[in-house]
Design a protein around this motif. Structure first.
Motif, short mmCIF file in Angstrom:
data_model
loop_
_atom_site.label_atom_id
_atom_site.label_comp_id
_atom_site.label_asym_id
_atom_site.label_seq_id
_atom_site.Cartn_x
_atom_site.Cartn_y
_atom_site.Cartn_z
N THR A 1 0.71 -1.33 -0.08
CA THR A 1 -0.03 0.06 0.00
C THR A 1 0.76 1.23 -0.06
O THR A 1 0.45 2.09 0.64
N ASN A 2 1.98 1.27 -0.73
CA ASN A 2 2.82 2.44 -0.57
C ASN A 2 2.07 3.26 -1.88
O ASN A 2 2.13 3.26 -2.83
N VAL A 3 1.53 4.50 -1.31
CA VAL A 3 0.70 5.17 -2.05
C VAL A 3 1.44 6.20 -2.84
O VAL A 3 2.50 6.85 -2.21
N THR A 4 1.19 6.78 -4.05
CA THR A 4 1.99 7.86 -4.71
C THR A 4 1.23 9.29 -4.40
O THR A 4 0.11 9.48 -4.16
N LEU A 5 2.14 9.99 -4.18
CA LEU A 5 1.90 11.38 -3.50
C LEU A 5 2.25 12.50 -4.38
O LEU A 5 3.13 12.42 -5.31
N ALA A 6 1.26 13.62 -4.59
CA ALA A 6 1.67 14.74 -5.23
C ALA A 6 1.32 15.91 -4.23
O ALA A 6 0.35 16.12 -4.03
N PRO A 7 2.46 16.61 -4.02
CA PRO A 7 3.83 16.68 -4.43
C PRO A 7 4.49 15.28 -3.83
O PRO A 7 4.27 14.80 -2.90
N GLU A 8 5.47 14.91 -4.68
CA GLU A 8 6.07 13.46 -4.25
C GLU A 8 7.16 13.75 -3.25
O GLU A 8 8.21 14.71 -3.42
N GLY A 9 7.39 12.87 -2.16
CA GLY A 9 8.50 13.06 -1.23
C GLY A 9 8.36 14.00 -0.24
O GLY A 9 8.64 13.83 0.93
N GLY B 1 -8.40 6.33 -4.96
CA GLY B 1 -7.94 8.06 -5.17
C GLY B 1 -7.93 8.20 -6.69
O GLY B 1 -8.52 7.91 -7.37
N GLU B 2 -7.27 9.68 -6.84
CA GLU B 2 -7.17 10.01 -8.22
C GLU B 2 -5.69 10.53 -8.35
O GLU B 2 -5.24 11.26 -7.34
N ALA B 3 -5.18 10.17 -9.53
CA ALA B 3 -4.00 11.00 -9.85
C ALA B 3 -3.93 12.28 -9.91
O ALA B 3 -4.94 12.96 -10.65
N TYR B 4 -2.88 12.98 -9.42
CA TYR B 4 -2.82 14.46 -9.67
C TYR B 4 -2.34 14.79 -11.12
O TYR B 4 -1.71 14.01 -11.78
#
Length: 347
Positions: A200-208, A276-279
């Motif tokens: 479950t490593n989610v993608t974040l935006a902004p990343e990091g 979720g929804e991609a930025y």
């Protein structure tokens, strides 16, 4: 009568070998051929033995065979945890020996005398010279000797299956007093323990690295989050059950109370295969359908954002057409999020 089991383990191979046999505390391989359901892989991985035939991956834990070909795969997969106090069976009973195999297993134990003359005499009277004749040899191919098996992780209750080895004719149910005798429902519960789901490593935006008071979008690759299933069967009995897990929601926990989650509950429902929804460019001023806004900096460190997927789990099997519910399962992981103050320049 279970005293025989523990004494024989010390005699044959020592306690260390006793706990290394996957799924079967009582699964010492009898001299002359092993149990009727197949053996266990004693390799260092601790996993059941298996083989690959086309798209089917199977593995055996003596009488129970698992088909994991539709299970989750990859380096980040993990087992689900029940959302309540329920856990899969820690031990169960299934066919294990033919008459010849039980004889080959017990007679060397008696000959060694490690369990005492009185105990050995009682055992001989039951299996060979009294209650049954020569281990029920005259009924070879008409039934099986059943014995207990234990989850390889030895969870609480692993030692509760303490019934002595017992005989069951083909087509007959095991004695009513026997709890956890293998059935389609027990197989479904054992398959539950074999379910593996994606990480479950989610993608974040902004990343990091994100900023204070800046909404951070969060999403997961929906293509990875599809239903997974495991089928457990006992070919000797002609019974099987398939347990299926389907993702239903993602919960975001920011790792600090100084944060706002989107939605407020932190629970992002899965809809249309999307988590979720991609930025995308142009969404900077929009509120993310799934995400978090940090209200203070993480300083020189980071916050531990935790993302947990809830899986709806159900099963079908022999004699059961409609899906039967099992407790929901969850699987989650933490990841570091660095939050910085927004820097401004005065001119």
């Amino acid at each position: 009568m279970r005293r025989r089991r523990f004494a024989s383990v010390v005699l044959i191979s020592g306690l260390a070998c006793f706990v290394s046999s996957p799924f079967a505390v009582a699964d010492q391989t009898p001299p002359g051929g092993g149990g009727i359901g197949g053996g266990s892989d004693p390799g260092s991985s601790g996993n059941p033995s298996g083989n690959v035939d086309g798209a089917t991956i199977s593995a055996s834990a003596s009488g129970v065979v698992f088909d994991r070909s539709k299970n989750g795969s990859g380096a980040s997969v993990g087992a689900v945890s029940s959302t309540g106090t329920w856990t899969p069976p820690a031990c169960w009973y299934a066919p294990k020996y033919t008459p010849a195999q039980l004889k080959a297993y017990l007679e060397p134990i008696w000959a060694a005398g490690s369990t005492g003359d009185a105990w050995d005499a009682q055992q001989r009277q039951h299996y060979a010279d009294g209650d049954y004749k020569d281990f029920n040899k005259e009924k070879t191919d008409k039934g099986y000797w059943w014995d207990s098996f234990v989850n390889e992780d030895f969870p609480p209750g692993w030692d509760s299956c303490d019934e002595p080895i017992f005989w069951v004719d083909k087509g007959d149910p095991p004695p009513a007093r026997i709890k956890n005798a293998v059935t389609p429902e027990i197989l479904a519960q054992l398959a539950y323990a074999e379910i593996r789901v994606p990480g479950t490593n989610v993608t974040l935006a902004p990343e990091g690295t994100t900023k204070v008071n800046l909404p951070t979008w969060a999403w997961l690759d929906g293509a990875e989050f599809k239903p997974v299933s495991v089928t457990a069967s006992v070919p000797l009995l002609g019974i099987q059950a398939t347990t299926t897990a389907e993702p239903v929601s993602l919960k975001i926990e920011a790792g600090t109370p100084d944060a706002t989650t989107y939605p407020a509950s932190g629970v992002c429902e899965i809809a249309g295969g999307h988590i979720g929804e991609a930025y995308a460019k142009g969404k900077a001023k929009q509120t993310p359908p799934c995400g978090v806004k940090y209200l203070r900096s993480s300083g020189d460190g980071s916050f531990k954002l935790r993302a947990t997927i809830t899986w709806k789990i159900h099963w079908t099997g022999t004699g059961v057409a409609a899906a039967q519910d099992l407790p929901d399962g969850t699987f989650g992981a933490e990841q570091d999020v660095v939050v910085q103050e927004i820097q401004s320049v005065n001119r």
